[in-house]
Design a protein around this motif. Structure first.
Motif, PDB file in Angstrom:
ATOM      1  N   ARG A  83      -2.335 -16.647   8.168  1.00  0.00           N
ATOM      2  CA  ARG A  83      -3.514 -16.780   6.994  1.00  0.00           C
ATOM      3  C   ARG A  83      -4.276 -17.746   7.443  1.00  0.00           C
ATOM      4  N   GLU A  84      -3.868 -19.148   7.536  1.00  0.00           N
ATOM      5  CA  GLU A  84      -4.838 -20.087   7.784  1.00  0.00           C
ATOM      6  C   GLU A  84      -5.518 -19.828   8.883  1.00  0.00           C
ATOM      7  N   ARG A  85      -4.808 -19.698  10.050  1.00  0.00           N
ATOM      8  CA  ARG A  85      -5.466 -19.423  11.438  1.00  0.00           C
ATOM      9  C   ARG A  85      -6.498 -18.205  11.316  1.00  0.00           C
ATOM     10  N   GLY A  86      -6.273 -17.153  10.764  1.00  0.00           N
ATOM     11  CA  GLY A  86      -7.120 -16.216  10.374  1.00  0.00           C
ATOM     12  C   GLY A  86      -8.384 -16.686   9.831  1.00  0.00           C
ATOM     13  N   LEU A  87      -8.375 -17.287   8.830  1.00  0.00           N
ATOM     14  CA  LEU A  87      -9.519 -17.585   8.085  1.00  0.00           C
ATOM     15  C   LEU A  87     -10.565 -18.686   8.900  1.00  0.00           C
ATOM     16  N   GLU A  88      -9.708 -19.572   9.511  1.00  0.00           N
ATOM     17  CA  GLU A  88     -10.219 -20.729  10.518  1.00  0.00           C
ATOM     18  C   GLU A  88     -10.936 -19.850  11.693  1.00  0.00           C
ATOM     19  N   ARG A  89     -10.442 -19.015  12.051  1.00  0.00           N
ATOM     20  CA  ARG A  89     -10.957 -18.143  13.295  1.00  0.00           C
ATOM     21  C   ARG A  89     -12.324 -17.377  12.766  1.00  0.00           C
ATOM     22  N   LEU A  90     -12.141 -16.897  11.683  1.00  0.00           N
ATOM     23  CA  LEU A  90     -13.297 -16.073  11.010  1.00  0.00           C
ATOM     24  C   LEU A  90     -14.334 -16.870  10.603  1.00  0.00           C
ATOM     25  N   LYS A  91     -14.146 -18.163  10.183  1.00  0.00           N
ATOM     26  CA  LYS A  91     -15.290 -19.230   9.601  1.00  0.00           C
ATOM     27  C   LYS A  91     -15.992 -19.722  10.915  1.00  0.00           C
ATOM     28  N   ARG A  92     -15.057 -19.803  12.140  1.00  0.00           N
ATOM     29  CA  ARG A  92     -15.819 -20.277  13.317  1.00  0.00           C
ATOM     30  C   ARG A  92     -16.599 -19.216  13.879  1.00  0.00           C
ATOM     31  N   ALA A  93     -16.223 -17.958  13.988  1.00  0.00           N
ATOM     32  CA  ALA A  93     -16.991 -16.953  14.273  1.00  0.00           C
ATOM     33  C   ALA A  93     -18.150 -16.694  13.513  1.00  0.00           C
ATOM     34  N   ALA A  94     -18.117 -16.827  11.933  1.00  0.00           N
ATOM     35  CA  ALA A  94     -19.454 -16.703  11.353  1.00  0.00           C
ATOM     36  C   ALA A  94     -20.390 -17.848  11.637  1.00  0.00           C
ATOM     37  N   GLN A  95     -19.932 -18.982  11.950  1.00  0.00           N
ATOM     38  CA  GLN A  95     -20.762 -20.264  12.188  1.00  0.00           C
ATOM     39  C   GLN A  95     -21.316 -20.155  13.630  1.00  0.00           C
ATOM     40  N   GLU A  96     -20.433 -19.626  14.888  1.00  0.00           N
ATOM     41  CA  GLU A  96     -21.034 -19.996  15.923  1.00  0.00           C
ATOM     42  C   GLU A  96     -20.746 -18.742  17.024  1.00  0.00           C
ATOM     43  N   GLY A  97     -20.488 -17.587  16.209  1.00  0.00           N
ATOM     44  CA  GLY A  97     -20.493 -16.212  17.152  1.00  0.00           C
ATOM     45  C   GLY A  97     -22.018 -16.007  17.356  1.00  0.00           C
ATOM     46  N   THR A  98     -21.998 -15.165  18.604  1.00  0.00           N
ATOM     47  CA  THR A  98     -23.317 -14.457  19.014  1.00  0.00           C
ATOM     48  C   THR A  98     -23.442 -13.114  18.471  1.00  0.00           C
ATOM     49  N   PHE A  99     -22.391 -12.310  18.743  1.00  0.00           N
ATOM     50  CA  PHE A  99     -22.458 -10.922  18.102  1.00  0.00           C
ATOM     51  C   PHE A  99     -21.791 -10.951  16.869  1.00  0.00           C
TER      52      PHE A  99
END
Length: 237
Positions: A83-99
């Motif tokens: 759960r924690e890793r999933g949320l952290e990955r989503l937050k990073r994608a939302a902040q830094e993702g290109t697509f």
């Protein structure tokens, strides 16, 4: 090639969703494993390929929510979730993702406002996607709900007014069937603000104008009506 691995990983992930919807469960399982393998390899080759974090974050969070009784069986055939890793990955994608920045923000808005009940944390993501897609009623309803839940009544009413205008002007994606949904939203906002009689009036109208497409709205209107009566000391009613 990280670009190719990322593309194939995302495509196979979407195919897994389609297979699951079509009840091709064995094929969906195969596609999930393949997608996870490709996306994980993407990050091994290029840790900065942030777009891979969105589908991996969705996977981690989804698998982490498997009932405890089933987790030992799931872990035998699928990579473990977190759960924690999933949320952290989503937050990073939302902040830094290109697509993946916007899709990750959509995912976070729904997860945080739903399963996590983290309304204040969900609000910035909901504001972002509602601004990005102003014609999408789902994001407008979600935004008004979150403003109301966080005590921002004025902002909630402003979004509700936008929805009302869209309904009256018959804007695309705002069918007449959404009127009870709007009324139930107005009742929720009034209820959160402590305006119980106003809320009851909106809920009553939402129930009267019910339609088969949105019976869940009728259910919520009844539920919240009962909650208000209970707050008023009329438990039998």
């Amino acid at each position: 090639n990280p670009d190719l691995l990322l593309t194939v990983g995302v495509m196979r992930g979407f195919k897994a969703v389609v297979d699951r919807t079509r009840k091709n469960y064995l094929e969906a399982y195969r596609e999930i494993r393949a997608s996870h393998r490709h996306l994980t390899r993407t990050l091994e080759l290029d840790p900065g390929r942030v777009d891979a974090l969105w589908p991996l974050g969705v996977y981690d969070y989804s698998v982490s929510r498997v009932p405890a009784l089933l987790k030992p069986f799931v872990s035998l055939v699928l990579p473990t979730g977190d759960r924690e890793r999933g949320l952290e990955r989503l937050k990073r994608a939302a902040q830094e993702g290109t697509f993946s920045a916007v899709p990750a923000a959509v995912t976070l808005a729904r997860i945080l406002s739903g399963w996590e009940e983290g309304y204040a944390e969900a609000l910035p993501y909901a504001e972002r996607v509602a601004t990005r897609y102003p014609g999408n009623p789902e994001f407008q309803f979600l935004l008004a709900f979150l403003y109301s839940e966080t005590g921002q009544t004025r902002q909630a009413l402003s979004v509700a007014e936008t929805i009302r205008t869209a309904l009256e002007e018959h804007q695309p994606h705002y069918p007449p069937e959404f009127v009870p949904r709007y009324l139930q939203l107005r009742g929720k906002i009034a209820m959160d603000a402590g305006l119980h009689e106003e809320a009851l009036a909106h809920f009553r109208e939402a129930i009267e104008r019910r339609n088969a497409k949105l019976e869940w709205i009728t259910a919520w209107a009844h539920t919240r009506t009962g909650m208000i009566y209970d707050l008023q000391g009329d438990r039998d009613k």
